[in-house]
Design a protein around this motif. Sequence first.
Motif, short mmCIF file in Angstrom:
data_model
loop_
_atom_site.label_atom_id
_atom_site.label_comp_id
_atom_site.label_asym_id
_atom_site.label_seq_id
_atom_site.Cartn_x
_atom_site.Cartn_y
_atom_site.Cartn_z
N LYS A 136 3.21 -7.33 -7.07
CA LYS A 136 2.12 -8.07 -6.41
C LYS A 136 0.77 -7.43 -6.81
O LYS A 136 0.74 -6.36 -7.40
N PRO A 137 -0.34 -8.07 -6.43
CA PRO A 137 -1.65 -7.60 -6.90
C PRO A 137 -1.88 -6.10 -6.66
O PRO A 137 -1.63 -5.59 -5.58
N GLY A 138 -2.33 -5.44 -7.72
CA GLY A 138 -2.71 -4.04 -7.63
C GLY A 138 -1.55 -3.06 -7.50
O GLY A 138 -1.76 -1.87 -7.38
N ALA A 139 -0.31 -3.56 -7.53
CA ALA A 139 0.84 -2.66 -7.42
C ALA A 139 1.19 -2.11 -8.80
O ALA A 139 0.76 -2.65 -9.82
N ARG A 140 1.96 -1.02 -8.79
CA ARG A 140 2.32 -0.39 -10.06
C ARG A 140 3.77 0.06 -10.00
O ARG A 140 4.17 0.75 -9.05
N LEU A 141 4.54 -0.33 -11.00
CA LEU A 141 5.94 0.07 -11.01
C LEU A 141 6.35 0.52 -12.41
O LEU A 141 6.02 -0.10 -13.40
N ARG A 142 7.07 1.62 -12.40
CA ARG A 142 7.69 2.04 -13.65
C ARG A 142 9.20 1.97 -13.48
O ARG A 142 9.73 2.36 -12.45
N TYR A 143 9.88 1.42 -14.47
CA TYR A 143 11.34 1.30 -14.42
C TYR A 143 11.90 2.02 -15.64
O TYR A 143 11.67 1.64 -16.78
N THR A 144 12.63 3.09 -15.38
CA THR A 144 13.19 3.90 -16.46
C THR A 144 14.70 3.72 -16.54
O THR A 144 15.38 3.82 -15.52
N THR A 145 15.19 3.46 -17.71
CA THR A 145 16.63 3.31 -17.92
C THR A 145 17.07 4.23 -19.04
O THR A 145 16.41 4.31 -20.07
N VAL A 146 18.16 4.93 -18.80
CA VAL A 146 18.82 5.58 -19.92
C VAL A 146 20.25 5.06 -19.92
O VAL A 146 20.98 5.23 -18.96
N GLY A 204 0.77 -1.24 0.00
CA GLY A 204 0.00 0.00 0.00
C GLY A 204 0.80 1.29 0.00
O GLY A 204 0.23 2.37 -0.04
N VAL A 205 2.13 1.20 0.05
CA VAL A 205 2.93 2.43 0.11
C VAL A 205 3.12 3.01 -1.29
O VAL A 205 3.48 2.30 -2.23
N LYS A 206 2.87 4.31 -1.41
CA LYS A 206 3.09 4.99 -2.69
C LYS A 206 4.28 5.93 -2.55
O LYS A 206 4.25 6.85 -1.74
N VAL A 233 4.07 -9.91 -13.12
CA VAL A 233 2.99 -9.00 -12.70
C VAL A 233 1.76 -9.82 -12.34
O VAL A 233 1.27 -10.61 -13.15
N TYR A 234 1.28 -9.63 -11.12
CA TYR A 234 0.13 -10.38 -10.64
C TYR A 234 -1.17 -9.56 -10.79
O TYR A 234 -1.14 -8.46 -11.35
N GLU A 235 -2.29 -10.06 -10.26
CA GLU A 235 -3.63 -9.51 -10.48
C GLU A 235 -3.66 -7.97 -10.45
O GLU A 235 -3.26 -7.36 -9.45
N ASP A 236 -4.16 -7.42 -11.53
CA ASP A 236 -4.38 -5.97 -11.63
C ASP A 236 -3.12 -5.12 -11.40
O ASP A 236 -3.22 -3.91 -11.19
N GLY A 237 -1.98 -5.75 -11.41
CA GLY A 237 -0.73 -5.00 -11.29
C GLY A 237 -0.38 -4.35 -12.63
O GLY A 237 -0.88 -4.74 -13.68
N TYR A 244 5.85 -10.68 -17.74
CA TYR A 244 5.01 -11.87 -17.64
C TYR A 244 3.74 -11.47 -16.89
O TYR A 244 3.81 -11.16 -15.70
N LEU A 245 2.63 -11.43 -17.62
CA LEU A 245 1.36 -11.03 -17.00
C LEU A 245 0.73 -12.28 -16.41
O LEU A 245 0.16 -13.11 -17.12
N LEU A 246 0.87 -12.43 -15.09
CA LEU A 246 0.54 -13.71 -14.45
C LEU A 246 -0.77 -13.68 -13.67
O LEU A 246 -1.22 -14.72 -13.18
N GLY A 247 -1.39 -12.50 -13.54
CA GLY A 247 -2.65 -12.43 -12.81
C GLY A 247 -3.70 -11.75 -13.65
O GLY A 247 -3.39 -10.88 -14.49
N THR A 248 -4.96 -12.10 -13.45
CA THR A 248 -6.06 -11.52 -14.20
C THR A 248 -6.01 -9.99 -14.10
O THR A 248 -5.78 -9.45 -13.02
N GLY A 249 -6.21 -9.36 -15.24
CA GLY A 249 -6.28 -7.89 -15.25
C GLY A 249 -4.93 -7.19 -15.20
O GLY A 249 -4.89 -5.96 -15.16
N ALA A 250 -3.83 -7.93 -15.22
CA ALA A 250 -2.51 -7.29 -15.18
C ALA A 250 -2.25 -6.56 -16.50
O ALA A 250 -2.76 -6.95 -17.55
N LYS A 251 -1.44 -5.48 -16.39
CA LYS A 251 -1.13 -4.68 -17.58
C LYS A 251 0.38 -4.47 -17.69
O LYS A 251 1.06 -4.36 -16.68
N GLY A 252 0.84 -4.38 -18.93
CA GLY A 252 2.25 -4.11 -19.13
C GLY A 252 2.47 -3.18 -20.29
O GLY A 252 1.72 -3.22 -21.27
#
Lengths: 462, 240
Positions: A248-258, A188-190, A275-279, A300-308
């Motif tokens: 994990k479920p519902g989490a969101r991560l962006r990874y930027t590389t230059v 839950g930490v943003k 990426v798990y459910e809705d992540g 690897y979209l491993l949970g329902t509703g995951a996005k990449g």
Amino acid sequence: MAKTRSHKDLSLTNELDYQYISKPGISENLIREISAYKQEPSWMLAKRLQAFKIFKSKPTPTWGANLSGINYKKIRYFLRPIDKVAGSWSEVPKKIRETYQKIGIPQAERKFLAGVVAQYESMAVYQSLQKQLEKQGVIFLDMDTGFKKHPELVKKYLGTVVPTADNKFSALNTAVWSGGSLVYIPKGVKVDIPLQAYFRINAKQVGQFERTLIIAEAGSQAHYVEGCTAPVYAADSLHAGVVEIIIKPGARLRYTTVQNWSKNVYNLVTKRAFVYEDGIMEWVDGNLGSKTTMKYPSIYLLGTGAKGSVLSIALAGAGQHQDVGTKIIHGAPNTSSSVVSKSISKESGRTSYRGLIKIPKNVKNCTASVVCDALLLNKNSRTDTYPKMEVYEADSGVTHEATVGQIGADQLFYLKSRGISENEARNIIVQGFIEPIVKELPLEYAIELNRLIKLEMSGLVG
Amino acid sequence: MSLQISNLSVKVGSNLILKAINLEIKPGEIHALMGPNGSGKSTLANSIMGHPKANRIAGKIILDKKDISSLPTEKRAQAGVFMAFQQPVEISGVSIRNFLRLALLAQKTQFKLNVFQNELDKQAKALKFEPDFLKRSVNEGLSGGEKKRLEILQLLMLKPKYAILDEIDSGLDIDALKTVAQGMLRAKRMGIGLLVITHYSRILKYLLPKKIHILVKGQIVKTGSKQLAEKLEKSGYQAF
């Protein structure tokens, strides 16, 4: 301010105890010395040694870019913080020194990037950031420190996303890894501020075999940024990093590389996210430097509703081959993915897009879109696209678009009729071409990237 | 002070398109150049702007006593010539606002950023653009009418000494035509000399040009006042 090495630092190690550690070439002895030097638990040494066996057993891949120039015997696989990459400022190639000046990198930072000094004083901004993060329970450490402080966390997740035997270079990385980042975002930490390795700039960070592990617990959010637009000088010519991400479920991560390695480097990186459910996982990837890059950030979209999503940009100048792309596996229903890849080839430079989108049978209601745009600046520039779509489920929406373009004479005439010179016109067109990616970068990266591409375009940087 | 086209002959490929053209436009004057398809109107515009395919074989282009005939396109623009394109070109990923700023910088015009921004907003509003329009990429995905209005916006922001407008009125509905014509009249009041290339006399009713030139088969066959346009409306180019 740059720190110079002190007597105290020197006294921590004894040159005679480590006869292989900073010498070129790889051996079981070297790996034992690295592990001993780092005072690692025995399971890590065992993992390294097993990885070394796998590394030796696998041939150098031949399906992508030409890697025949890698001489494994000549590479130094480990550098202690007291081992400087380059002996002195004057040994750093002139072009790289000039580039630092032109893109306005501060003097102290230049020496660090060029490997002349091993440590670059952490900025105050990082220290205050660190305090704030600790309050939230966030871990953001270089991997060596992270492993010492949180061995259980590392043991639990290391190698679960990218197994040792995934490929020759993931095995090599596992055998000799050093540096990288350990990031843990509690449930839950943003985290509002981008976690920028740039602010935590030290020798452990830009190691050539760095290992990064990011765990985003359920419902958490963060943006991790690695690399920098300034060219990073490496006397040794192989960079084989591994990045593992667990969302994990519902989490969101962006990874930027230059990435802007000096142009002698083979940059062979394995990056993958589960990426798990809705992540949601987002890779933003910029490749400017190196002699040869092979990098396919995967999801690897491993949970329902995951996005990449994957947004990437590659620039290949004379003698460079940027072989980049992505692999997205739709392993659960209702998952979606989008890929936007932009590449620019100038002079004899070559860019390749190599992508795989896989939707297995009975995984319902998935959507995937791929857009690849290539811009060729010279007659002898080259670009190739290898898009692979393995879609076994009829109930999917998959689109693919690819364009290859050149700067048109009519565009140049239009810009010139507004008083803009030919060089500046080309530059404006190129900057416009990459704008959809650049606008996703943190501001200071976007500014540096634009400045750097302008330099590359004017031919001032080789 | 004038933009003077003197005895200009131009080839495109191996074809002689313009034959000994003479024209002179003074600051704040509007001239119209009319002619049938294939008469060489667009070639004249391209020649004045220095298009690489317009091969000048004789004659001169003089801008305020300076011979610009041999200058590259961007130097002509910097000297004070502007061309509104019949088919404006798309520049993907470059916002209109940024593009105009870059063009002004390239012309070494001294300006304060906030003054520029304010003026741009004002001019855009007068040309009936929505505030967010300036964030869009140059000509990308714009309607025909928007592209033409954007050419006029560029004219008003870049403030050249002389401008050639190649079929600025084609594809415009009556409201857009009026907006574009009003913009051109503002340019005239700034002291910009305008050469308006057109097929039709309808925009000329708003512009009231000082002179009308008729171009047929690469030659100016007639120069006259606005009555000439009325005559054209009735009998077409056959009369010339």
